[in-house]
Design a protein around this motif. Structure first.
Motif, PDB file in Angstrom:
ATOM      1  N   ASN A  45      35.967  35.484  22.838  1.00 32.46           N
ATOM      2  CA  ASN A  45      35.437  36.897  23.341  1.00 32.46           C
ATOM      3  C   ASN A  45      34.128  37.160  23.279  1.00 32.46           C
ATOM      4  O   ASN A  45      33.481  36.475  22.372  1.00 32.46           O
ATOM      5  CB  ASN A  45      36.222  38.087  22.558  1.00 32.46           C
ATOM      6  CG  ASN A  45      36.679  39.341  23.443  1.00 32.46           C
ATOM      7  OD1 ASN A  45      35.847  39.464  24.218  1.00 32.46           O
ATOM      8  ND2 ASN A  45      37.948  39.776  23.260  1.00 32.46           N
ATOM      9  N   THR A  46      33.632  37.957  23.838  1.00 33.90           N
ATOM     10  CA  THR A  46      31.936  38.292  23.797  1.00 33.90           C
ATOM     11  C   THR A  46      32.011  39.663  22.824  1.00 33.90           C
ATOM     12  O   THR A  46      30.785  39.843  22.644  1.00 33.90           O
ATOM     13  CB  THR A  46      31.367  38.846  25.075  1.00 33.90           C
ATOM     14  OG1 THR A  46      32.214  39.914  25.674  1.00 33.90           O
ATOM     15  CG2 THR A  46      31.349  37.576  26.061  1.00 33.90           C
ATOM     16  N   LEU A  57      31.550  34.308  22.037  1.00 32.22           N
ATOM     17  CA  LEU A  57      30.516  33.870  23.015  1.00 32.22           C
ATOM     18  C   LEU A  57      29.349  34.957  23.082  1.00 32.22           C
ATOM     19  O   LEU A  57      29.781  36.223  23.169  1.00 32.22           O
ATOM     20  CB  LEU A  57      31.278  33.978  24.360  1.00 32.22           C
ATOM     21  CG  LEU A  57      32.569  33.062  24.628  1.00 32.22           C
ATOM     22  CD1 LEU A  57      33.005  33.246  25.976  1.00 32.22           C
ATOM     23  CD2 LEU A  57      32.153  31.600  24.356  1.00 32.22           C
ATOM     24  N   ALA A  58      28.216  34.490  22.785  1.00 21.70           N
ATOM     25  CA  ALA A  58      27.172  35.364  22.540  1.00 21.70           C
ATOM     26  C   ALA A  58      25.605  34.791  22.928  1.00 21.70           C
ATOM     27  O   ALA A  58      25.640  33.402  23.099  1.00 21.70           O
ATOM     28  CB  ALA A  58      26.827  35.714  21.242  1.00 21.70           C
ATOM     29  N   TYR A  80      23.125  39.447  24.421  1.00 16.08           N
ATOM     30  CA  TYR A  80      24.132  40.326  24.266  1.00 16.08           C
ATOM     31  C   TYR A  80      24.975  39.816  22.988  1.00 16.08           C
ATOM     32  O   TYR A  80      25.639  38.610  22.914  1.00 16.08           O
ATOM     33  CB  TYR A  80      25.161  39.967  25.495  1.00 16.08           C
ATOM     34  CG  TYR A  80      24.318  40.582  26.522  1.00 16.08           C
ATOM     35  CD1 TYR A  80      24.469  41.732  27.184  1.00 16.08           C
ATOM     36  CD2 TYR A  80      23.756  39.579  27.455  1.00 16.08           C
ATOM     37  CE1 TYR A  80      23.582  42.293  28.317  1.00 16.08           C
ATOM     38  CE2 TYR A  80      23.290  40.179  28.815  1.00 16.08           C
ATOM     39  CZ  TYR A  80      23.260  41.325  29.169  1.00 16.08           C
ATOM     40  OH  TYR A  80      22.462  41.724  30.339  1.00 16.08           O
ATOM     41  N   ALA A  96      30.749  42.372  26.970  1.00 15.96           N
ATOM     42  CA  ALA A  96      30.372  42.119  28.241  1.00 15.96           C
ATOM     43  C   ALA A  96      29.941  43.328  29.259  1.00 15.96           C
ATOM     44  O   ALA A  96      29.493  43.197  30.359  1.00 15.96           O
ATOM     45  CB  ALA A  96      31.231  40.892  29.169  1.00 15.96           C
ATOM     46  N   GLY A 109      29.554  37.690  30.926  1.00 10.66           N
ATOM     47  CA  GLY A 109      30.395  36.986  30.351  1.00 10.66           C
ATOM     48  C   GLY A 109      29.964  35.289  30.542  1.00 10.66           C
ATOM     49  O   GLY A 109      30.189  34.494  29.805  1.00 10.66           O
ATOM     50  N   CYS A 150      27.107  34.232  28.444  1.00 14.35           N
ATOM     51  CA  CYS A 150      27.402  34.062  27.150  1.00 14.35           C
ATOM     52  C   CYS A 150      28.198  32.751  27.044  1.00 14.35           C
ATOM     53  O   CYS A 150      28.047  31.915  25.799  1.00 14.35           O
ATOM     54  CB  CYS A 150      28.256  35.361  26.543  1.00 14.35           C
ATOM     55  SG  CYS A 150      27.527  36.888  26.518  1.00 14.35           S
ATOM     56  N   THR A 207      34.338  39.419  30.426  1.00 16.55           N
ATOM     57  CA  THR A 207      34.718  38.184  29.689  1.00 16.55           C
ATOM     58  C   THR A 207      35.671  37.407  30.432  1.00 16.55           C
ATOM     59  O   THR A 207      35.234  36.319  30.597  1.00 16.55           O
ATOM     60  CB  THR A 207      34.887  38.304  28.286  1.00 16.55           C
ATOM     61  OG1 THR A 207      34.065  39.559  27.848  1.00 16.55           O
ATOM     62  CG2 THR A 207      35.131  37.356  27.428  1.00 16.55           C
ATOM     63  N   ALA A 226      33.497  34.414  32.090  1.00 16.24           N
ATOM     64  CA  ALA A 226      33.750  33.177  30.953  1.00 16.24           C
ATOM     65  C   ALA A 226      34.687  32.122  31.445  1.00 16.24           C
ATOM     66  O   ALA A 226      34.574  30.590  31.135  1.00 16.24           O
ATOM     67  CB  ALA A 226      33.911  33.664  29.472  1.00 16.24           C
TER      68      ALA A 226
END
Length: 380
Positions: free
Chosen positions: A45-46, A64-65, A69, A74, A81, A84, A112, A116
């Protein structure tokens, strides 16, 4: 993997991406009747807060970054997304290093899951990993913008995964429209969970009549949009009820898409289950998918269960890829002037020329014809 695993060296991982994906894998992990010990789950996840939530039971977590961010989510923007995920490529590759099969669970229409998932699918596919994306689409009430974002996400994902399967939240809403909100959402999560479970069981269980990873790969590897269905029923007329339940949510898609001609079907039956029930189910499937459909099936018969237990479970994975069968192999040999093809590729039949091979095939066909009354319909 556990002792019942058909392919003990296969590494299967399930990534729950974004909020919907995280919820899906949490439901699987929390299911006491599902042995998840052989599968490696990852919550991705973000949103760091969502990952740290006590309700998130997944042990493996990846945030996820990027510098801008940093764990704040997201904001519904797929570009965020995607950025990241791209910023976390090295971590993703490291997690996937020993993976054979990857299942991606995500909701489309947000930031996201939509942004992603294509990035992760692309990395996995380039690493030679069989990649299956199981995706939920938005409710109508979420608006046209979110639906268009979801559609763009589908177009991205289908270019980067071996196959993808869609779960319509709108159809679930219409099916359970009179249910309380929390129960309706649970049914949506349950449907996604069952589809993931269907794929995992094919790889993870020992089948009385066997299906395995190679069968799954044959259905999915060359396919794109894949139909995945799962149902468990009991009582009178349970076979028809199971097939109807599997097909009903997607009947319009099946009728409009004539390319679902490669079916992998799993049956899990109680101790009193019969071949007649299996035959009935397959004949019903042919009515929906067409009599020219290639069907490979496996059976688990719980002979050790209490005789009072009554259930019939069916799982379907229908692909649009090419069908690689013994017929294809026969035609390949028949059309080849190089007799070494037979000697190199067949350890069972060793003949000098294709004419003799044809004679063997013809002889076997005559034997089958003479004994056709002894052979169940689904073997013909």
């Amino acid at each position: 993997m556990n002792d019942s695993t058909v392919f003990p060296n296969l590494k299967v991982k399930v990534f729950g991406i974004g909020g919907a994906g995280n919820n899906a894998i949490n439901n699987i992990i929390a299911d006491d009747q599902f042995d998840s010990s052989a599968i490696e789950f990852w919550a991705i996840n973000t949103d760091s807060q969502h990952l740290q939530d006590n309700r998130n039971k997944c042990e493996n977590k990846l945030l996820l970054a990027n510098p801008i961010y940093s764990g704040c989510g997201a904001g519904g923007d797929p570009k965020v997304g995607k950025e990241c995920a791209l910023n976390s490529i090295d971590q993703i590759k490291e997690i996937l290093a020993d993976t054979n099969v990857l299942i991606l669970a995500a909701g489309l229409g947000g930031g996201t899951g939509t942004g992603a998932t294509p990035v992760i699918a692309d990395v996995a596919k380039k690493m030679g990993i069989l990649t299956i994306a199981i995706l939920t689409t938005p409710f109508d009430m979420e608006g046209e913008i979110k639906k268009s974002i979801a559609l763009a996400g589908i177009n991205e994902i289908k270019n980067h995964s071996n196959s993808y399967s869609l779960v319509s939240n709108q159809q679930i809403l219409e099916t359970y429209k009179d249910f309380p909100l929390n129960m309706a959402m649970q049914m949506a999560d349950k449907k996604l969970k069952n589809l993931i479970k269907n794929v995992i069981d094919i790889i993870n269980l020992s089948w009385f009549i066997n299906i395995d990873f190679h069968d799954l790969k044959n259905v999915l590897e060359n396919g794109q949009n894949t139909f995945i269905g799962y149902a468990k029923t009991s009582g009178s007329d349970k076979v028809k009820k199971a097939v109807d339940e599997v097909v009903s949510d997607n009947i319009s898609e099946i009728k409009s898409n004539n390319n679902y001609k490669n079916l992998l079907v799993s049956f899990h039956i109680d101790s009193k289950g019969t071949l007649t029930e299996i035959n009935e189910a397959i004949e019903l499937l042919k009515e929906h998918f067409g009599t020219d459909t290639h069907i490979k099936f496996g059976i688990i018969n719980d002979a050790w269960t209490d005789e009072r237990e009554d259930f019939f479970t069916i799982g379907i994975i229908a692909g649009q890829g090419e069908i690689h069968s013994s017929i294809d192999y026969h035609n390949k040999i028949k059309g080849s002037k190089d007799n070494s093809l037979i000697n190199e590729q067949s350890n069972i039949i060793n003949v000098e020329n294709t004419d003799e091979y044809d004679q063997i095939v013809t002889k076997n066909e005559k034997i089958l014809e003479q004994n056709s009354d002894l052979i169940p319909d689904f073997f013909k």
